[in-house]
Design a protein around this motif. Structure first.
Motif, short mmCIF file in Angstrom:
data_model
loop_
_atom_site.label_atom_id
_atom_site.label_comp_id
_atom_site.label_asym_id
_atom_site.label_seq_id
_atom_site.Cartn_x
_atom_site.Cartn_y
_atom_site.Cartn_z
N LEU A 1 -4.68 0.48 -4.75
CA LEU A 1 -5.36 1.67 -5.27
C LEU A 1 -6.87 1.55 -5.08
CD1 LEU A 1 -4.72 4.33 -6.86
CD2 LEU A 1 -5.20 3.06 -8.95
N GLU A 2 -7.41 0.39 -5.43
CA GLU A 2 -8.85 0.20 -5.31
C GLU A 2 -9.30 0.20 -3.85
OE1 GLU A 2 -9.67 -3.36 -7.43
OE2 GLU A 2 -9.12 -2.52 -9.39
N ALA A 3 -8.40 -0.19 -2.96
CA ALA A 3 -8.73 -0.18 -1.54
C ALA A 3 -8.58 1.20 -0.90
CB ALA A 3 -7.84 -1.19 -0.79
N GLY A 4 -8.09 2.16 -1.70
CA GLY A 4 -7.90 3.51 -1.18
C GLY A 4 -6.58 3.70 -0.46
N ASN A 5 -5.68 2.71 -0.58
CA ASN A 5 -4.37 2.82 0.07
C ASN A 5 -3.38 3.43 -0.94
OD1 ASN A 5 -5.46 1.49 2.33
ND2 ASN A 5 -5.00 -0.52 1.42
N TYR A 6 -3.54 4.73 -1.18
CA TYR A 6 -2.82 5.38 -2.27
C TYR A 6 -1.31 5.39 -2.04
CZ TYR A 6 -7.61 6.86 -3.07
OH TYR A 6 -8.96 6.86 -3.26
N SER A 7 -0.88 5.70 -0.83
CA SER A 7 0.56 5.73 -0.54
C SER A 7 1.18 4.35 -0.74
CB SER A 7 0.80 6.21 0.90
OG SER A 7 0.38 7.55 1.05
N ASP A 8 0.47 3.31 -0.31
CA ASP A 8 0.99 1.95 -0.43
C ASP A 8 1.06 1.48 -1.87
OD1 ASP A 8 1.22 1.83 2.31
OD2 ASP A 8 -0.74 0.88 2.60
N SER A 9 0.21 2.06 -2.75
CA SER A 9 0.21 1.62 -4.15
C SER A 9 1.39 2.20 -4.93
CB SER A 9 -1.10 2.02 -4.83
OG SER A 9 -1.19 3.42 -5.03
N ILE A 10 1.89 3.36 -4.50
CA ILE A 10 2.90 4.07 -5.29
C ILE A 10 4.19 3.27 -5.48
CG2 ILE A 10 4.43 6.08 -5.26
CD1 ILE A 10 2.02 7.72 -4.31
N PRO A 11 4.75 2.64 -4.43
CA PRO A 11 5.99 1.86 -4.65
C PRO A 11 5.81 0.76 -5.70
CG PRO A 11 5.65 2.23 -2.32
CD PRO A 11 4.41 2.68 -2.99
N TYR A 12 4.66 0.12 -5.71
CA TYR A 12 4.42 -0.93 -6.72
C TYR A 12 4.42 -0.34 -8.12
CZ TYR A 12 2.95 -4.01 -2.88
OH TYR A 12 2.90 -4.79 -1.74
N PHE A 13 3.74 0.79 -8.30
CA PHE A 13 3.68 1.39 -9.63
C PHE A 13 5.04 1.94 -10.06
CE2 PHE A 13 -0.98 2.33 -8.53
CZ PHE A 13 -1.40 1.13 -9.11
N GLU A 14 5.80 2.49 -9.13
CA GLU A 14 7.14 3.00 -9.47
C GLU A 14 8.07 1.86 -9.87
OE1 GLU A 14 8.19 5.24 -6.00
OE2 GLU A 14 7.48 7.14 -6.88
N ARG A 15 7.94 0.71 -9.17
CA ARG A 15 8.75 -0.45 -9.54
C ARG A 15 8.38 -0.94 -10.94
NH1 ARG A 15 7.69 -4.75 -5.37
NH2 ARG A 15 8.46 -3.05 -4.07
N ALA A 16 7.08 -0.97 -11.22
CA ALA A 16 6.64 -1.38 -12.55
C ALA A 16 7.12 -0.40 -13.61
CB ALA A 16 5.12 -1.48 -12.57
N LEU A 17 7.04 0.90 -13.31
CA LEU A 17 7.46 1.93 -14.26
C LEU A 17 8.93 1.79 -14.60
CD1 LEU A 17 6.88 4.53 -15.85
CD2 LEU A 17 7.33 5.82 -13.75
N ALA A 18 9.77 1.57 -13.60
CA ALA A 18 11.20 1.41 -13.84
C ALA A 18 11.47 0.20 -14.73
CB ALA A 18 11.93 1.28 -12.51
N TYR A 19 10.75 -0.87 -14.48
CA TYR A 19 10.97 -2.07 -15.29
C TYR A 19 10.57 -1.84 -16.74
CZ TYR A 19 10.48 -6.73 -17.19
OH TYR A 19 10.59 -7.84 -18.00
N TRP A 20 9.36 -1.30 -16.96
CA TRP A 20 8.90 -1.11 -18.34
C TRP A 20 9.80 -0.14 -19.09
CZ3 TRP A 20 6.45 -5.15 -18.96
CH2 TRP A 20 5.42 -5.60 -18.14
N ARG A 21 10.34 0.86 -18.39
CA ARG A 21 11.27 1.78 -19.06
C ARG A 21 12.55 1.06 -19.46
NH1 ARG A 21 10.41 7.27 -15.34
NH2 ARG A 21 8.77 8.16 -16.68
N SER A 22 13.00 0.14 -18.61
CA SER A 22 14.24 -0.60 -18.92
C SER A 22 14.07 -1.54 -20.09
CB SER A 22 14.71 -1.38 -17.68
OG SER A 22 13.85 -2.48 -17.42
N THR A 23 12.84 -2.02 -20.32
CA THR A 23 12.60 -2.96 -21.43
C THR A 23 12.15 -2.26 -22.70
OG1 THR A 23 10.27 -3.29 -20.80
CG2 THR A 23 11.92 -4.75 -19.79
#
Length: 565
Positions: A22-44
């Protein structure tokens, strides 16, 4: 145990990698990481982490220009923060909102960028004065609610001659300025260039300029250079925060201002355009938020109340050394850190509050002959006034009247006393009543004690110094005596923003009631007209004399008014 922690560790690593992209401006590349994190935090079920992942997703979608998905992510994060906020109590709830307020502001920005002005202002309102509103309702706000339909109801409470100017800080340099009338809503985003802020304050920032501006306003005599600086600041503030909002509202007569943070510590009446003060164009009222204004407007009190309770001329223990003769003085303490922590600890433990005032040098007050004359004169003007002077102006009397229900039988309550404000520990801010005369009371009617009073007053007038100040919280606004009296039940009130001259205050207040009663004006109209009278008189034309008095709450309230439908 190590194996059990591995998924969490991997997920945190995923979030960090997303932030790097995200900080590097690679917005598309950041989304899979955040979606993976989101799924995990929702499961816990770790909802605070879930809200963080949603916020990061929102930033990524903003970077991609996908504002619809960004709005969805920020809105989901806001809903979670609303739920988490309710798990805190007291000051912790207020401070939680202060720490998470950027998510609300992000939601407002993406809605504004999509042309949804109502939605943008609604998102801002969800972050404003929530603690105050909960106390006024005496119940927690249990959802993101304060729903959109209720938000729109503010239009139904405006008359055709009134506009609302809402000023909202999005970040250090960016403000959303919205203007609401019965005809609709307009809004713009204003970016403040620090280099364009007038010099002379400690720093070239808006808060620093406001501090310097209020200090200049609070002095009756200024040098030529100081007057020039004051004029420069007044014109700059009008251009920055008022002109973008009022340029298109035409010839309306009343302006209700919802100021952001430190802007609530200065009177907009003193801002100038083409050499004219804003008070020369509009009758001006203030509100901590639109929802709070609506709550005050919808309070319903009976018609069988007495007109006024006027308290003034309290007996004090002696003259405080810092006081100037002839001033209606109080104090505003900006504490050293060590002293603040000591006082906070004493307050937390419920120890003797008087020791705190002594440690701050706030245990000796001069008598106010002008205050006694003020309430006697008001009693001559307002028929049916209950006059309380001398040693009867006591903490025990006010509390007893409240407990018996008698305090709720007055339309108007007028305090002509000293006041004290402790921004670092707002719990110590108080109306100072007769001193050293009561067993078991200290003579300081504190913010928490005021909040517990039972009022049904259309108007409370705090004719004391600096009663409009307090501690500034992001989102919550100025926490102090104004909020305390709104919680207690006042529909509206007048407070002051700096230390004020005793004789001039007496003249201002008696003229206020004469005009309100003789001409049947609202209190906002009467206060504004008195300010114009003072401005037109060479002896009282300096803002020091007429500008400290600020009106908060229901701008429609008038003397001898009947309960509104």
């Amino acid at each position: 145990e190590i194996e059990a922690q591995r998924p969490r560790g991997i997920n945190i690593r995923s979030s960090n990698l997303g932030l790097l992209e995200l900080e590097a401006g690679n917005y598309s590349d950041s989304i899979p990481y955040f979606e993976r994190a989101l799924a995990y935090w929702r499961s816990t079920g770790e909802t605070d982490e879930e809200a963080g992942a949603l916020t990061n997703l929102g930033y990524a979608y903003v970077g991609l220009g996908d504002l619809r998905r960004a709005e969805e992510a920020f809105a989901d994060a806001v809903e979670i923060h609303e739920q988490l906020r309710l798990t805190a109590t007291g000051n912790a709830r207020r401070e939680y909102l202060q720490n998470q307020i950027d998510v609300y502001r992000n939601l407002a920005i993406v809605r504004f960028d999509q042309g949804d002005l109502w939605g943008a202002l609604h998102a801002i309102e969800l972050s404003r004065a929530k603690g105050l509103l909960e106390q006024m309702r005496q119940s927690p706000l249990r959802s993101i609610a304060l729903d959109f339909d209720r938000f729109l109801a503010i239009r139904d409470r405006l008359d055709p001659q009134t506009a609302v100017l809402s000023i909202n800080r999005l970040d250090d340099e960016t403000f959303l300025i919205a203007t609401l009338t019965v005809d609709g809503l307009s809004a713009s985003i204003r970016t403040i260039d620090s280099a364009a802020i007038p010099a002379g304050a400690e720093e070239r920032t808006v808060p620093s300029l406001l501090t310097r501006y209020r200090a200049l306003l609070g002095e009756p005599f200024l040098t030529r250079n100081e007057r020039a600086q004051l004029a420069e600041y007044a014109a700059w503030l009008h251009n920055a925060f008022v002109e973008p909002g009022v340029a298109s509202i035409g010839d309306l007569t009343t302006l209700m201002i919802v100021p952001e943070g430190e802007l609530g510590t200065v009177p907009f009446e003193t801002f100038t355009s083409d050499g004219s003060f804003l008070i020369e164009r509009y009758d001006i009222a203030y509100a901590p938020s639109l929802f709070v204004a609506l709550e005050a407007m919808e309070r319903r009190y009976g018609d069988d109340r007495r007109e006024m309770l006027a308290l003034g001329g309290a007996l004090y223990s002696g003259a405080a050394g810092s006081q100037r003769a002839g001033d209606r003085y109080g104090a505003r303490i900006d504490d050293p850190v060590g002293q603040r922590l000591l006082v906070e600890e004493r307050v937390r433990r419920g120890q003797d509050l008087l020791s705190n005032y002594r440690s701050l040098g706030l245990d000796a007050w001069s008598d106010l002959p002008g205050a006694a004359e003020e309430v006697r004169a008001i009693a001559e003007i307002v028929d049916g006034t209950r006059l309380v002077t001398g040693d009867e102006v006591s903490e025990s009397l006010v509390k007893r009247l409240s407990d018996l229900g008698d305090l709720a039988r007055y339309r108007t309550i007028h305090f002509a006393t000293h006041g004290v404000v402790v921004p670092d520990v707002p719990e110590l801010s108080a109306v100072v009543l007769s001193q050293g005369l009561e067993e078991g009371e200290d003579g300081y009617l504190t913010m928490s004690e005021i909040s517990q009073l039972r009022l049904e007053a259309d108007f409370v007038n705090l004719s004391a110094c600096e009663t409009g100040l307090g501690r500034v919280y992001r989102g919550e606004g100025i926490v102090g005596l104004t909020q305390a009296f709104l919680v207690a039940g006042a529909k509206s009130l007048s407070v002051s923003l700096w230390q004020i001259d005793d004789e001039v205050t007496r003249l201002f207040m008696t003229s206020l009631y004469e005009l309100a009663i003789s001409d049947g004006l609202t209190y906002v109209q009467a206060i504004s007209q008195i300010k114009r009278r003072f401005l037109a008189d060479r002896l009282t034309s300096a803002p020091y004399y007429w500008a400290p008095f600020a009106f908060y709450g229901d701008y429609r309230v008038r003397a001898n008014d009947q309960a509104r439908p």
